[in-house]
Design an enzyme around this catalytic site. Structure first.
Site: not given
Ligand code: NAD
Length: 485
Positions: A150, A174, A177, A227, A282
């Site tokens: 997000f 994808k 959401e 994450s 991040c």
């Molecule tokens: P998230 O992991 O909750 O969601 C990321 C994606 O995974 C979304 O599209 C979501 O719909 C999907 N998702 C969520 N839970 C899931 C599950 N149980 N099974 C399968 N798919 C699932 O992350 P977020 O809250 O959207 O974003 C924030 C996180 O992203 C932070 O931890 C941040 O550090 C990380 N991030 C990392 C980088 C990097 O380059 N390392 C860059 C941007 C964000």
């Protein structure tokens, strides 16, 4: 509701998903309902794969110099619609308009890099024996998927879209959401830029769609950003299904501040790094380690933090749950004996009472055992620890399981080099609070911040989005040694 209900985008058209299930899309800025996003089903992924597969036949055979013409035009369209995209990005994510403008400018830079790919994928050729030539070519993989978080509704999609597609792949994305709107606008711009139908597809949803992507036999590669918890799930599931996978995870980035650091510049960098995009980057500084006496620098950091005003130069965090979680971290640190120097809890912005704001927060006298020192908070919070030596600071940095970024603030070049060599992170800053490598350098962390080989952007992404074909040819019957025939 400000916008009409969001649909999937398959074969160049916005289409209704196969389910009626939706989720509300709420603006963190003021709590207003923006739209609804469909929770698609596995069948929708199947439709998208069919569309992408059909498009792959012609797109992969289009010479790369022609393919990148789409991205020259896409870049111009991003420039044309920068304001509109930035407004959409702020509305759905909660970041400030200025931060959204910077995000779209980064999309433009990423696209600019993709237009240079023909210069970078020329392959190699060598006469390995008399009249016998070996040659390598970068060949596209097929249908690939990109699952995004997000916090950067436009930039993270553009980490993958231009490179993967310019290299000849067809993509299904994808979106998160929580921020599904920007991707729809990107689809419109790609179409206007001349991208053939089916090359780029969007399927909205949550866990079910991510699982369907990891399981679908028609998808060759999966890139994920989000994450660490979910990165592990996606990396494991996609590779179990024999797909190529690159999964970027969360972060806990440490800034080491030495007593010889330039106070004003250091304070500005620390405050900007921890609070930019409301700390939801991040690459945000989340922990600071003061080495020796840096009290006067900490005073200046507090001064800078107090200049950051929620609703003005500080955006909102993504949701009420997120605001509550961040505030709980701050309260827990206080209970455990840390000192809250600047407190961002219970922040309300006048006229936007339903917005989800957390003010900048500076916590001092944090110990490495506290959860604010160890866990990703993802809010505008900096946790300050103190050590006597650089080696103690490095031991704290090295012990954290993540490894996205680390920075040092000092005027001592030898000490900076010592830290660059020993910090356990993929991206290191010296007097830079957010050490994001700019194109053509690639973006990617270490340890639990990234699973898989290579990086997601820049030159390193070429290896991820293509496979090598090696051919050995002999046209002169007289020439060479027939050592293998
Ligand atoms: P998230 O992991 O909750 O969601 C990321 C994606 O995974 C979304 O599209 C979501 O719909 C999907 N998702 C969520 N839970 C899931 C599950 N149980 N099974 C399968 N798919 C699932 O992350 P977020 O809250 O959207 O974003 C924030 C996180 O992203 C932070 O931890 C941040 O550090 C990380 N991030 C990392 C980088 C990097 O380059 N390392 C860059 C941007 C964000």
């Amino acid at each position: 509701m400000k916008y009409s209900p969001i649909q999937n985008y398959i074969n160049g058209k916005f289409v209704a998903p196969s389910t009626l299930k939706t989720m509300d899309v709420i603006s963190p800025l003021d709590g207003n309902l923006l739209s609804t996003v469909p929770m698609s089903a596995a069948k929708d992924i199947d439709d998208a794969v069919k569309s992408a597969k059909a498009a792959f036949a012609a797109w992969s055979k289009t010479p790369i110099k022609e393919r990148v013409q789409v991205f020259f035009r896409y870049k111009t369209l991003l420039e044309r619609d920068l304001k509109q995209l930035a407004e959409l990005c702020s509305e759905e994510n909660g970041k400030t308009y200025g931060e959204s403008v910077a995000e779209i400018e980064k999309c433009i830079e990423l696209t600019e890099f993709a237009t240079s790919l023909p210069q970078l994928v020329t392959g190699e050729i060598l006469e390995v024996s008399k009249g016998v030539e070996c040659r390598t070519e970068h060949v596209p993989l097929g249908v690939v998927a990109s699952i995004v978080p997000f916090n950067f509704p436009a930039m993270v999609p553009n980490w993958t879209i231009p490179n993967a597609i310019a290299l000849g792949n067809c993509m299904i994305i994808k979106p998160s959401e929580k921020v599904p709107l920007c991707c729809g606008k990107l689809a419109e711009l790609l179409k206007e830029a001349g991208l053939p139908d089916g090359v780029f597809n969007i399927v909205h949803g949550d866990v079910e769609i991510v699982e369907a992507i990891c399981d679908h036999p028609g998808i060759e590669a999966v890139s994920f950003v989000g994450s660490t918890k979910v990165a592990k799930i996606v990396y494991h599931r996609a590779t179990q299904n024999y797909k190529r996978a690159l999964a970027l995870g969360g972060a806990k980035n440490h800034l080491m501040v030495l007593p010889d650091a330039i106070p004003g510049m250091t304070a500005q960098n620390v405050a900007a790094s921890m609070s930019g995009c409301a700390g939801q980057r991040c690459m945000a500084a989340s922990a600071m380690i003061g080495v020796g006496n840096v009290d006067s620098i900490i005073d200046k950091i507090c001064e800078e933090a107090r200049k950051i005003i929620p609703g003005e130069n500080l955006g909102a965090v993504i949701s009420k749950e997120s605001k509550d979680r961040i505030e709980q971290y701050i309260s827990e640190a206080e209970r455990d004996g840390a000192k809250i120097l600047v407190d961002g809890r219970n922040t309300k912005v006048k006229g936007k009472e339903n917005g989800t704001y957390v003010g900048p927060t500076v916590i001092d006298y944090v110990t490495p055992q506290m959860s604010v020192a160890k866990e990703e908070i993802f809010g505008p919070v900096i946790s300050i620890m103190r050590t006597n030596t650089v080696d103690e600071a490095l031991a704290i940095e090295n012990a954290n399981p993540y490894g996205n970024a680390a920075s040092v603030f000092t005027q001592n070049g030898g000490m900076a080099r010592y830290i660059i060599d020993r910090a356990s992170a993929g991206m290191i800053g010296v007097n830079v609070g957010v050490p994001v490598p700019r194109e053509p350098f690639s973006f990617g962390g270490w340890n639990e911040s990234k699973f898989g080989v290579g990086d997601i952007t820049g030159k390193s992404s070429i290896e991820f989005w293509t496979k090598l074909k090696k051919s050995t040819t002999k046209w002169n019957a007289e020439a060479g040694v027939n050592w293998m025939s």
